[in-house]
Design a protein around this motif. Structure first.
Motif, mmCIF file in Angstrom:
data_model
loop_
_atom_site.group_PDB
_atom_site.id
_atom_site.type_symbol
_atom_site.label_atom_id
_atom_site.label_comp_id
_atom_site.label_asym_id
_atom_site.label_seq_id
_atom_site.Cartn_x
_atom_site.Cartn_y
_atom_site.Cartn_z
ATOM 1 N N PRO A 1 0.825 -1.204 0.000
ATOM 2 C CA PRO A 1 0.000 0.000 0.000
ATOM 3 C C PRO A 1 0.865 1.262 0.000
ATOM 4 C CG PRO A 1 -0.701 -1.504 1.760
ATOM 5 C CD PRO A 1 0.547 -2.051 1.149
ATOM 6 N N ALA A 2 1.979 1.237 0.700
ATOM 7 C CA ALA A 2 2.853 2.409 0.741
ATOM 8 C C ALA A 2 3.420 2.691 -0.639
ATOM 9 C CB ALA A 2 3.967 2.202 1.761
ATOM 10 N N MET A 3 3.789 1.690 -1.376
ATOM 11 C CA MET A 3 4.340 1.857 -2.718
ATOM 12 C C MET A 3 3.281 2.431 -3.657
ATOM 13 S SD MET A 3 7.421 1.383 -2.982
ATOM 14 C CE MET A 3 8.535 0.470 -3.962
ATOM 15 N N GLU B 1 3.667 5.832 -5.569
ATOM 16 C CA GLU B 1 3.533 5.886 -7.030
ATOM 17 C C GLU B 1 2.457 6.888 -7.441
ATOM 18 O OE1 GLU B 1 2.878 1.837 -8.200
ATOM 19 O OE2 GLU B 1 5.008 1.326 -8.027
ATOM 20 N N ALA B 2 1.375 6.940 -6.700
ATOM 21 C CA ALA B 2 0.297 7.894 -6.995
ATOM 22 C C ALA B 2 0.791 9.329 -6.783
ATOM 23 C CB ALA B 2 -0.917 7.611 -6.122
ATOM 24 N N GLN B 3 1.516 9.518 -5.675
ATOM 25 C CA GLN B 3 2.079 10.848 -5.411
ATOM 26 C C GLN B 3 3.070 11.238 -6.503
ATOM 27 O OE1 GLN B 3 3.794 10.632 -1.507
ATOM 28 N NE2 GLN B 3 1.959 11.492 -0.520
ATOM 29 N N LEU B 4 3.904 10.271 -6.902
ATOM 30 C CA LEU B 4 4.890 10.540 -7.948
ATOM 31 C C LEU B 4 4.214 10.898 -9.256
ATOM 32 C CD1 LEU B 4 7.814 10.586 -8.910
ATOM 33 C CD2 LEU B 4 7.592 8.131 -9.426
ATOM 34 N N SER B 5 3.194 10.148 -9.638
ATOM 35 C CA SER B 5 2.506 10.451 -10.900
ATOM 36 C C SER B 5 1.782 11.794 -10.811
ATOM 37 C CB SER B 5 1.557 9.326 -11.303
ATOM 38 O OG SER B 5 0.525 9.207 -10.355
ATOM 39 N N ALA B 6 1.212 12.107 -9.644
ATOM 40 C CA ALA B 6 0.550 13.408 -9.471
ATOM 41 C C ALA B 6 1.575 14.540 -9.547
ATOM 42 C CB ALA B 6 -0.193 13.460 -8.138
ATOM 43 N N LEU C 1 4.230 18.815 -12.481
ATOM 44 C CA LEU C 1 5.472 19.326 -13.076
ATOM 45 C C LEU C 1 5.274 19.606 -14.563
ATOM 46 C CD1 LEU C 1 8.513 19.942 -12.944
ATOM 47 C CD2 LEU C 1 8.915 17.512 -13.434
ATOM 48 N N ALA C 2 4.637 18.678 -15.251
ATOM 49 C CA ALA C 2 4.381 18.867 -16.685
ATOM 50 C C ALA C 2 3.486 20.092 -16.904
ATOM 51 C CB ALA C 2 3.737 17.618 -17.280
ATOM 52 N N GLU C 3 2.474 20.246 -16.041
ATOM 53 C CA GLU C 3 1.576 21.401 -16.147
ATOM 54 C C GLU C 3 2.337 22.703 -15.888
ATOM 55 O OE1 GLU C 3 -2.044 23.103 -13.454
ATOM 56 O OE2 GLU C 3 -2.008 20.940 -13.816
ATOM 57 N N MET C 4 3.171 22.704 -14.861
ATOM 58 C CA MET C 4 3.970 23.904 -14.539
ATOM 59 C C MET C 4 4.969 24.216 -15.653
ATOM 60 S SD MET C 4 2.998 25.191 -11.775
ATOM 61 C CE MET C 4 2.612 25.095 -10.073
#
Length: 181
Positions: free
Chosen positions: A27-29, A33-38, A43-46
């Motif tokens: 669950p931690a991973m 991973e969700a935080q990383l993708s968000a 980052l892409a938006e910025m």
């Protein structure tokens, strides 16, 4: 190979640690991973917003440079429009077959009125100090100091008018000034 899989592990502590960390890490991973993708999406938006702002800044700079270039190129347009009739009047005066002294004088006076009008419309102002005015080095250029019965550093005579465009000096008035007694 199968024998090794079926055999119990030689180190029971490692096996126990693997069993404990695997369910907890899963669950931690997925959260990481969700935080990383968000974060990557943000980052892409910025980055996109930054690139757009950068392009907009470059467009504004380019437009400003073009506006300045046009302003320099056409800065004298209104003055030219005002001065063209003066040139026309002078050319017409030269075409007169048998001018009289009176007609020449009248034509020159009318042309001077046109020229003065053009100067006024374009905020070209004469600098013509009167005798006795205080010498102003920002508007007057004293070419000689002469003895006079007036206060020192005052205008005695104007040799040539000066001109200003709005608040900027175009040409100083050439004057003689009273020398100290």
């Amino acid at each position: 190979m199968q024998d090794q899989e079926n055999q119990p592990s030689q180190n029971p502590e490692v096996e126990q640690a693997e069993e404990q960390t695997t369910p907890v890490e899963a669950p931690a991973m997925s959260d990481l991973e969700a935080q990383l993708s968000a974060t990557e999406a943000k980052l892409a938006e910025m980055h996109d917003a930054f690139m757009r702002a950068k392009a907009e800044g470059e467009n504004i700079r380019r437009r400003a440079q073009e506006d300045v270039a046009k302003a320099h190129k056409f800065a004298v347009e209104s003055f030219a429009e005002a001065i063209v009739p003066v040139k026309d009047s002078l050319e017409m005066a030269l075409k007169v077959e048998n001018p009289t002294l009176e007609s020449l004088k009248e034509g020159v006076e009318m042309t001077l009125k046109q020229l003065n009008s053009a100067f006024e419309r374009n905020r070209l102002i004469e600098v013509m100090p009167a005798a006795g005015d205080k010498l102003d080095p920002n508007k007057h250029q004293a070419v000689a100091m002469v003895p006079a019965e007036q206060e020192a550093n005052t205008v005695v005579a104007v040799l040539q008018k000066g001109y200003m465009i709005a608040d900027r000096l175009l040409r100083p008035a050439i004057v003689t000034a009273a020398q100290p007694k």
